[in-house]
Design a protein around this motif. Structure first.
Motif, PDB file in Angstrom:
ATOM      1  N   GLU A  46     107.819 129.042 129.722  1.00 57.36           N
ATOM      2  CA  GLU A  46     108.248 127.776 130.334  1.00 57.36           C
ATOM      3  C   GLU A  46     109.769 127.744 130.515  1.00 57.36           C
ATOM      4  OE1 GLU A  46     106.417 125.280 131.677  1.00 57.36           O
ATOM      5  OE2 GLU A  46     104.775 126.706 131.343  1.00 57.36           O
ATOM      6  N   LYS A  47     110.486 128.239 129.499  1.00 56.98           N
ATOM      7  CA  LYS A  47     111.956 128.276 129.579  1.00 56.98           C
ATOM      8  C   LYS A  47     112.408 129.246 130.665  1.00 56.98           C
ATOM      9  CE  LYS A  47     114.025 126.260 126.918  1.00 56.98           C
ATOM     10  NZ  LYS A  47     114.503 124.861 126.951  1.00 56.98           N
ATOM     11  N   TYR A  48     111.688 130.372 130.800  1.00 54.75           N
ATOM     12  CA  TYR A  48     112.030 131.356 131.831  1.00 54.75           C
ATOM     13  C   TYR A  48     111.769 130.791 133.231  1.00 54.75           C
ATOM     14  CZ  TYR A  48     112.261 135.828 134.326  1.00 54.75           C
ATOM     15  OH  TYR A  48     112.589 136.842 135.203  1.00 54.75           O
ATOM     16  N   GLU A  50     111.986 127.647 134.032  1.00 55.43           N
ATOM     17  CA  GLU A  50     113.084 126.691 134.244  1.00 55.43           C
ATOM     18  C   GLU A  50     114.351 127.451 134.654  1.00 55.43           C
ATOM     19  OE1 GLU A  50     115.528 123.223 131.774  1.00 55.43           O
ATOM     20  OE2 GLU A  50     113.837 124.244 130.813  1.00 55.43           O
ATOM     21  N   TYR A  51     114.578 128.608 134.025  1.00 54.62           N
ATOM     22  CA  TYR A  51     115.745 129.441 134.346  1.00 54.62           C
ATOM     23  C   TYR A  51     115.673 129.930 135.792  1.00 54.62           C
ATOM     24  CZ  TYR A  51     118.827 133.535 134.345  1.00 54.62           C
ATOM     25  OH  TYR A  51     119.789 134.465 134.664  1.00 54.62           O
ATOM     26  N   LEU A  92     120.671 128.054 129.334  1.00 52.11           N
ATOM     27  CA  LEU A  92     119.307 128.586 129.330  1.00 52.11           C
ATOM     28  C   LEU A  92     119.267 130.060 128.914  1.00 52.11           C
ATOM     29  CD1 LEU A  92     117.877 126.932 132.587  1.00 52.11           C
ATOM     30  CD2 LEU A  92     117.039 126.536 130.256  1.00 52.11           C
ATOM     31  N   GLU A  95     119.445 130.110 125.190  1.00 51.04           N
ATOM     32  CA  GLU A  95     118.169 129.674 124.613  1.00 51.04           C
ATOM     33  C   GLU A  95     117.118 130.772 124.713  1.00 51.04           C
ATOM     34  OE1 GLU A  95     116.836 125.716 125.856  1.00 51.04           O
ATOM     35  OE2 GLU A  95     118.914 125.228 126.316  1.00 51.04           O
ATOM     36  N   LEU A  96     117.108 131.478 125.850  1.00 44.71           N
ATOM     37  CA  LEU A  96     116.148 132.573 126.035  1.00 44.71           C
ATOM     38  C   LEU A  96     116.416 133.717 125.061  1.00 44.71           C
ATOM     39  CD1 LEU A  96     115.915 132.607 129.930  1.00 44.71           C
ATOM     40  CD2 LEU A  96     113.986 132.240 128.363  1.00 44.71           C
TER      41      LEU A  96
END
Length: 358
Positions: A46-48, A50-51, A92, A95-96
């Motif tokens: 999900e974070k990727y 968003e990135y 981001l 965070e990743l």
């Protein structure tokens, strides 16, 4: 890093298909394993996503900015959006990096917490009892369950030793930083001269061990039974229900007498013994891997003084990260999240540094 993220995204898609497959669903053991793996990848994927969306947004904004046919107002908006997205993308990426750090396999486990009074006599026992209350309050605040496993009282309201289980998802991931020596500085109630005394208690936080993970050879155990007794030798039980388990190869001894059932006491003692033996094994392996290297947080050294609780000044200082909080009353009531978050952040920063230096 981005090759790995692409691989994990593809794996997440593949797992999504598999856990929806009727044949896999019928195999509950396999299905549960894949569901767990899918859930673990979810926050990274999900974070990727968003990135990647932010990177695309940045590319679109650049296109507008350098489009000579666009009006000045539109280009100014694109410039503002670019500045915001560039900052977001930098955050981001950090965070990743954290999400990609190797995960401690014990993080989601329940924990067995052992608290023992150290130097300081009765005052150390009282402090051990207060630490027990602090951790049980913290567990309650998180909706976790606690179960007393073994208790040895001092007779003045303190504890020589208390062992308890905390059941809750992620309990070990947050409480593992509590292992070590805790020091208290205050004026005891019995001190007529108003002098500040220093006492200590040690805390050990061990992940609960499942039977499938760690087996003990029954021939390596000596089981002794004896009559339970309370403080001052007063009889609590008229049957030989208390159990002492000795692991012969290491001479490690665990006693339990809190249950009326001999079987339950034996069960609890072996659970504690397994957690201690696995912890010993892991620490020996870590010592071999990094003989002279100590991370800033969580070395697991039981003799390490990790924190001071200074009552006259109303402060708690964690010596590993040089952090001081002036909220002693609420801290002792279980509001320890601020300190734990700082320890987790510091640990992650140290691990990132090690990864970058490899």
């Amino acid at each position: 890093m981005f090759d790995k993220l692409e691989f994990l995204e593809e794996k997440h898609i593949d797992l999504s298909k598999k856990i929806s497959d009727p044949d896999v669903i019928n195999n509950q053991g396999l299905w549960q394993k894949l569901v767990k793996e899918h859930a673990e990848l979810e926050p990274i994927v999900e974070k990727y996503k968003e990135y990647k969306m932010s990177k695309q947004g940045l590319a679109d904004a650049k296109e507008v900015l350098y489009d000579k046919s666009a009006d000045d107002e539109l280009r100014e908006l694109a410039k503002m959006e670019m500045d915001d997205l560039e900052e977001k993308i930098t955050n981001l990426e950090e965070e990743l990096k954290v999400l990609l750090l190797p995960k401690d396999p014990n993080d989601d486990k329940n924990v067995i917490v052992e608290i023992r009074a150290g130097a300081g006599g009765d005052e150390a026992g009282l402090f051990a009892a207060e630490l027990f209350r602090m951790y049980t309050r913290y567990a309650e605040n998180n909706g976790w369950k606690t179960e007393l496993m073994s208790l040895n009282e001092t007779g003045v309201g303190g504890y020589k030793e208390v062992i308890f289980l905390i059941r809750g998802k992620g309990a070990y991931s947050r409480l593992k930083y509590e292992s070590g020596a805790h020091r208290v500085q205050r004026i005891p109630a019995t001190e007529s001269g108003g002098r500040i005394h220093t006492s200590t208690a040690t805390v050990a936080v061990l992940p609960e061990v499942e039977d499938v993970e760690f087996e003990i050879n029954p021939n390596d155990l000596r089981i002794d039974v004896f009559r339970s007794s309370g403080s001052g030798g007063q009889s609590v039980n008229t049957t030989d229900s208390a159990v002492r388990v000795t692991h012969l190869p290491t001479n490690m001894v665990v006693s339990c007498q809190d249950e009326k059932s001999q079987h339950k006491n034996k069960e609890k003692a072996i659970k504690i013994l397994k957690a201690r033996l696995l912890d010993l094994k892991v620490r020996e392996q870590q010592a071999e891997i990094a003989e002279n290297r100590k991370s800033q947080v969580g070395t697991g050294d039981r003799s390490e003084r990790i924190r001071t609780y200074n009552f006259p000044q109303g402060r708690i200082t964690d010596h590993r990260i040089n952090m001081t909080i002036y909220k002693l009353d609420s801290f002792m009531e279980g509001e320890i999240s601020e300190m734990l978050e700082a320890l987790i952040t510091s640990d992650q920063a140290e691990k990132l540094k090690q990864v970058e230096n490899q």
